[in-house]
Scaffold this active site. Structure first.
Site, PDB file in Angstrom:
ATOM      1  N   ASP A   1      28.759  37.539  34.503  1.00 50.09           N
ATOM      2  CA  ASP A   1      28.591  38.912  34.951  1.00 50.09           C
ATOM      3  C   ASP A   1      29.867  39.409  35.617  1.00 50.09           C
ATOM      4  O   ASP A   1      30.705  38.627  36.070  1.00 50.09           O
ATOM      5  CB  ASP A   1      27.430  38.999  35.948  1.00 50.09           C
ATOM      6  CG  ASP A   1      26.096  38.648  35.328  1.00 50.09           C
ATOM      7  OD1 ASP A   1      25.970  38.785  34.091  1.00 50.09           O
ATOM      8  OD2 ASP A   1      25.185  38.239  36.076  1.00 50.09           O
ATOM      9  N   LYS A   2      29.975  40.709  35.726  1.00 54.26           N
ATOM     10  CA  LYS A   2      31.178  41.323  36.302  1.00 54.26           C
ATOM     11  C   LYS A   2      31.486  40.776  37.685  1.00 54.26           C
ATOM     12  O   LYS A   2      32.653  40.504  38.005  1.00 54.26           O
ATOM     13  CB  LYS A   2      31.010  42.852  36.360  1.00 54.26           C
ATOM     14  CG  LYS A   2      32.235  43.582  36.879  1.00 54.26           C
ATOM     15  CD  LYS A   2      32.016  45.094  36.873  1.00 54.26           C
ATOM     16  CE  LYS A   2      33.242  45.823  37.415  1.00 54.26           C
ATOM     17  NZ  LYS A   2      33.053  47.306  37.414  1.00 54.26           N
TER      18      LYS A   2
END
Length: 250
Positions: free
Chosen positions: A105-106
């Site tokens: 994920d970011k």
């Protein structure tokens, strides 16, 4: 390995585009086994020839396998018009053909593999392979008393998603409340959702391990390096090493 055109070989070495390297060869900037070669079509053996560009030895890589310490705030994608991607962390001259093995994920940090080898990626990420992944999660809130047992049995999330059995243990030596999560799948926001299901919220998440491979502690966030032959062999998979020779665990 059969002979390969010199300009094609230099392109595979990420030296530049086919047109650029052909021009450099004609300009006398390339030497093969100690002799200047001005013919872009000259055939060389990638595994045996010593090729120099402007006096610097160029190493042939049939496939590439990189370990990246992904920082938070960077998305796992090859390109994006609005966000910085993991490939933006790689010099443009070295990006050719690279893609991420799975995704983070970011806001998730840590170990991310990049490769040009699709078979290697599939062998690690296919759902049926059950390759272990280990994370450190900084959390707020207190996990339920039976959280570890629920993880071990396989949590069913609120939306009905069934998670395979996983490991959960506290990290008492950490400066803030931290748990170690070990699982063998990679569903959407899985670590965060599993911890939420047992009463806590993830404030920071870092992946430390994929299968037998641990994040190199010497890699700063955003830094990367090639995997060694020993690291590739540790997966027990047939992969193509830097010289084009198949590597497998003995």
């Amino acid at each position: 390995m059969p002979g390969m055109r010199l300009d094609k070989l230099l392109t595979h070495m990420n030296c530049g585009s086919r047109r650029e390297v052909a021009a450099w060869v004609r300009a006398g900037r390339v030497a093969v086994d100690g002799l200047i070669c001005r013919d872009p079509a000259y055939k060389v053996d990638p595994d045996r020839a010593c090729v120099l560009l402007d006096g610097q030895i160029q190493a042939y890589r049939a496939q590439r396998y990189l370990m990246l310490n992904k920082p938070a705030g960077v998305i796992t994608a090859s390109s994006d018009p609005r966000h910085r991607t993991v490939l933006d962390l790689i010099p443009e001259s070295e990006r050719r053909g690279l893609f991420a093995v799975g995704r983070l994920d970011k806001d998730t940090e840590g170990l991310l593999l990049l490769t040009t080898d699709g078979a290697f990626s599939h062998a690690l990420m296919a759902p049926g392979k059950h390759v272990e992944k280990e994370y450190l999660a900084e959390i707020e809130g207190t996990p339920a008393a039976d959280a570890a047992e629920r993880f071990a049995q396989g949590i069913v999330l609120k939306d009905g998603t069934v998670c395979r059995p996983a490991g959960l243990e506290p990290v008492p030596e950490a400066a803030v409340q931290t748990v170690r999560v070990t699982l063998c799948e990679g569903k959407y926001h899985q670590v965060k959702r599993m911890l939420w299901a047992v009463g806590c919220e993830v404030t920071r998440l870092k992946r430390l391990r994929v299968g037998p491979l641990r994040l190199d502690g010497a890699l700063a966030p955003g830094a990367f390096r090639d995997l060694s032959a020993e690291e590739l062999s540790s997966f027990g998979l047939p992969v193509m090493g830097q010289t084009g020779i198949e590597i497998s665990k003995k």
